[in-house]
Design a protein around this motif. Structure first.
Motif, PDB file in Angstrom:
ATOM      1  N   TRP A   1      12.495   3.346  -7.666  1.00 13.03           N
ATOM      2  CA  TRP A   1      12.011   2.836  -6.384  1.00 13.03           C
ATOM      3  C   TRP A   1      12.791   3.394  -5.217  1.00 13.03           C
ATOM      4  O   TRP A   1      12.998   2.711  -4.220  1.00 13.03           O
ATOM      5  N   GLN A   2      13.233   4.634  -5.299  1.00  9.90           N
ATOM      6  CA  GLN A   2      14.076   5.179  -4.245  1.00  9.90           C
ATOM      7  C   GLN A   2      13.376   5.276  -2.899  1.00  9.90           C
ATOM      8  O   GLN A   2      14.025   5.304  -1.867  1.00  9.90           O
ATOM      9  N   SER A   3      12.061   5.270  -2.888  1.00  8.72           N
ATOM     10  CA  SER A   3      11.347   5.307  -1.617  1.00  8.72           C
ATOM     11  C   SER A   3      11.314   3.935  -0.940  1.00  8.72           C
ATOM     12  O   SER A   3      11.027   3.851   0.252  1.00  8.72           O
ATOM     13  N   SER A   4      11.595   2.878  -1.673  1.00  7.25           N
ATOM     14  CA  SER A   4      11.593   1.534  -1.105  1.00  7.25           C
ATOM     15  C   SER A   4      12.956   1.218  -0.492  1.00  7.25           C
ATOM     16  O   SER A   4      13.996   1.498  -1.091  1.00  7.25           O
ATOM     17  N   PRO A   5      12.970   0.617   0.693  1.00  8.40           N
ATOM     18  CA  PRO A   5      14.253   0.266   1.297  1.00  8.40           C
ATOM     19  C   PRO A   5      14.961  -0.889   0.581  1.00  8.40           C
ATOM     20  O   PRO A   5      16.153  -1.093   0.764  1.00  8.40           O
ATOM     21  N   TYR A   6      14.244  -1.621  -0.245  1.00  7.05           N
ATOM     22  CA  TYR A   6      14.841  -2.741  -0.966  1.00  7.05           C
ATOM     23  C   TYR A   6      15.322  -2.351  -2.364  1.00  7.05           C
ATOM     24  O   TYR A   6      15.763  -3.218  -3.115  1.00  7.05           O
ATOM     25  N   ALA A   7      15.258  -1.090  -2.718  1.00  7.21           N
ATOM     26  CA  ALA A   7      15.622  -0.655  -4.067  1.00  7.21           C
ATOM     27  C   ALA A   7      17.066  -1.013  -4.437  1.00  7.21           C
ATOM     28  O   ALA A   7      17.297  -1.541  -5.531  1.00  7.21           O
ATOM     29  N   PRO A   8      18.072  -0.758  -3.585  1.00  7.59           N
ATOM     30  CA  PRO A   8      19.439  -1.129  -3.977  1.00  7.59           C
ATOM     31  C   PRO A   8      19.611  -2.630  -4.201  1.00  7.59           C
ATOM     32  O   PRO A   8      20.292  -3.044  -5.143  1.00  7.59           O
ATOM     33  N   LEU A   9      18.972  -3.436  -3.366  1.00  9.75           N
ATOM     34  CA  LEU A   9      19.075  -4.883  -3.520  1.00  9.75           C
ATOM     35  C   LEU A   9      18.434  -5.343  -4.824  1.00  9.75           C
ATOM     36  O   LEU A   9      19.014  -6.140  -5.575  1.00  9.75           O
ATOM     37  N   LEU A  10      17.247  -4.833  -5.128  1.00  9.01           N
ATOM     38  CA  LEU A  10      16.572  -5.209  -6.370  1.00  9.01           C
ATOM     39  C   LEU A  10      17.352  -4.728  -7.595  1.00  9.01           C
ATOM     40  O   LEU A  10      17.415  -5.421  -8.614  1.00  9.01           O
ATOM     41  N   GLY A  11      17.941  -3.534  -7.498  1.00  7.74           N
ATOM     42  CA  GLY A  11      18.750  -3.019  -8.601  1.00  7.74           C
ATOM     43  C   GLY A  11      19.962  -3.894  -8.870  1.00  7.74           C
ATOM     44  O   GLY A  11      20.271  -4.214 -10.020  1.00  7.74           O
ATOM     45  N   ARG A  12      20.650  -4.294  -7.801  1.00  6.71           N
ATOM     46  CA  ARG A  12      21.813  -5.159  -7.972  1.00  6.71           C
ATOM     47  C   ARG A  12      21.419  -6.524  -8.517  1.00  6.71           C
ATOM     48  O   ARG A  12      22.134  -7.106  -9.334  1.00  6.71           O
ATOM     49  N   LEU A  13      20.285  -7.041  -8.069  1.00  5.27           N
ATOM     50  CA  LEU A  13      19.820  -8.337  -8.552  1.00  5.27           C
ATOM     51  C   LEU A  13      19.496  -8.285 -10.048  1.00  5.27           C
ATOM     52  O   LEU A  13      19.879  -9.171 -10.816  1.00  5.27           O
ATOM     53  N   ALA A  14      18.811  -7.232 -10.478  1.00  4.81           N
ATOM     54  CA  ALA A  14      18.499  -7.073 -11.904  1.00  4.81           C
ATOM     55  C   ALA A  14      19.777  -6.931 -12.725  1.00  4.81           C
ATOM     56  O   ALA A  14      19.913  -7.535 -13.800  1.00  4.81           O
ATOM     57  N   ALA A  15      20.729  -6.151 -12.216  1.00  4.27           N
ATOM     58  CA  ALA A  15      21.997  -5.980 -12.933  1.00  4.27           C
ATOM     59  C   ALA A  15      22.744  -7.303 -13.029  1.00  4.27           C
ATOM     60  O   ALA A  15      23.292  -7.638 -14.086  1.00  4.27           O
ATOM     61  N   ALA A  16      22.762  -8.082 -11.960  1.00  4.98           N
ATOM     62  CA  ALA A  16      23.462  -9.366 -11.977  1.00  4.98           C
ATOM     63  C   ALA A  16      22.830 -10.342 -12.970  1.00  4.98           C
ATOM     64  O   ALA A  16      23.541 -11.086 -13.650  1.00  4.98           O
ATOM     65  N   ILE A  17      21.516 -10.322 -13.076  1.00  8.13           N
ATOM     66  CA  ILE A  17      20.850 -11.195 -14.048  1.00  8.13           C
ATOM     67  C   ILE A  17      21.223 -10.789 -15.474  1.00  8.13           C
ATOM     68  O   ILE A  17      21.524 -11.636 -16.320  1.00  8.13           O
ATOM     69  N   ILE A  18      21.244  -9.496 -15.741  1.00  9.85           N
ATOM     70  CA  ILE A  18      21.620  -9.029 -17.076  1.00  9.85           C
ATOM     71  C   ILE A  18      23.085  -9.350 -17.360  1.00  9.85           C
ATOM     72  O   ILE A  18      23.444  -9.774 -18.467  1.00  9.85           O
ATOM     73  N   TRP A  19      23.953  -9.185 -16.362  1.00 12.48           N
ATOM     74  CA  TRP A  19      25.368  -9.518 -16.549  1.00 12.48           C
ATOM     75  C   TRP A  19      25.545 -11.007 -16.797  1.00 12.48           C
ATOM     76  O   TRP A  19      26.391 -11.404 -17.599  1.00 12.48           O
ATOM     77  N   GLY A  20      24.755 -11.830 -16.133  1.00 14.08           N
ATOM     78  CA  GLY A  20      24.825 -13.269 -16.369  1.00 14.08           C
ATOM     79  C   GLY A  20      24.422 -13.637 -17.782  1.00 14.08           C
ATOM     80  O   GLY A  20      25.056 -14.475 -18.425  1.00 14.08           O
ATOM     81  N   CYS A  21      23.372 -12.981 -18.276  1.00 18.17           N
ATOM     82  CA  CYS A  21      22.962 -13.212 -19.676  1.00 18.17           C
ATOM     83  C   CYS A  21      24.068 -12.793 -20.633  1.00 18.17           C
ATOM     84  O   CYS A  21      24.323 -13.464 -21.640  1.00 18.17           O
ATOM     85  N   GLY A  22      24.730 -11.695 -20.325  1.00 18.21           N
ATOM     86  CA  GLY A  22      25.853 -11.252 -21.159  1.00 18.21           C
ATOM     87  C   GLY A  22      27.015 -12.222 -21.124  1.00 18.21           C
ATOM     88  O   GLY A  22      27.678 -12.465 -22.131  1.00 18.21           O
ATOM     89  N   GLY A  23      27.260 -12.805 -19.953  1.00 21.60           N
ATOM     90  CA  GLY A  23      28.322 -13.805 -19.845  1.00 21.60           C
ATOM     91  C   GLY A  23      28.013 -15.048 -20.652  1.00 21.60           C
ATOM     92  O   GLY A  23      28.878 -15.581 -21.350  1.00 21.60           O
ATOM     93  N   VAL A  24      26.782 -15.510 -20.571  1.00 22.93           N
ATOM     94  CA  VAL A  24      26.368 -16.672 -21.370  1.00 22.93           C
ATOM     95  C   VAL A  24      26.476 -16.353 -22.858  1.00 22.93           C
ATOM     96  O   VAL A  24      26.949 -17.165 -23.653  1.00 22.93           O
ATOM     97  N   ALA A  25      26.063 -15.156 -23.239  1.00 23.44           N
ATOM     98  CA  ALA A  25      26.151 -14.751 -24.642  1.00 23.44           C
ATOM     99  C   ALA A  25      27.597 -14.689 -25.104  1.00 23.44           C
ATOM    100  O   ALA A  25      27.933 -15.139 -26.207  1.00 23.44           O
ATOM    101  N   GLY A  26      28.470 -14.150 -24.261  1.00 22.26           N
ATOM    102  CA  GLY A  26      29.885 -14.077 -24.616  1.00 22.26           C
ATOM    103  C   GLY A  26      30.505 -15.457 -24.778  1.00 22.26           C
ATOM    104  O   GLY A  26      31.283 -15.701 -25.700  1.00 22.26           O
TER     105      GLY A  26
END
Length: 100
Positions: A33-58
């Motif tokens: 989504w590099q053409s979208s101005p919200y791409a970095p925000l959405l990328g960080r949000l997706a990464a944070a959700i995955i990291w949260g799942c990893g934290g719960v799993a740990g």
């Protein structure tokens, strides 16, 4: 040890896998989504959700029950999403200007 919690099975019982999967998801979302101005925000949000799942799993792997960690994680996720929605609605978060 037999683990039946879906969050633990999702990340393969390793927070390191969740960390690398989150970074990979962030990179892919920003790349696609590099053409979208919200791409970095959405990328960080997706990464944070995955990291949260990893934290719960740990935490589940070391013996803290999912009945404790999942409601806390969902509460944090809900608060963050509501704050982001309010910031978007009020105009506090704007798209990145074109060409920068």
């Amino acid at each position: 040890m037999q683990v039946t919690d879906p969050a633990v099975q999702l990340v393969g019982m390793s927070p390191v896998i969740a960390a690398s999967a989150g970074y990979s998801a962030q990179t892919k979302i920003v790349g696609v989504w590099q053409s979208s101005p919200y791409a970095p925000l959405l990328g960080r949000l997706a990464a944070a959700i995955i990291w949260g799942c990893g934290g719960v799993a740990g935490l589940t792997v070391i013996g803290i029950p999912a009945a404790i960690t999942v409601p806390i994680a969902l509460t944090v996720l809900t608060v963050v999403l509501v704050m982001l929605a309010a910031a978007f609605a009020s105009g506090m978060i704007r798209p990145r200007p074109a060409g920068t």
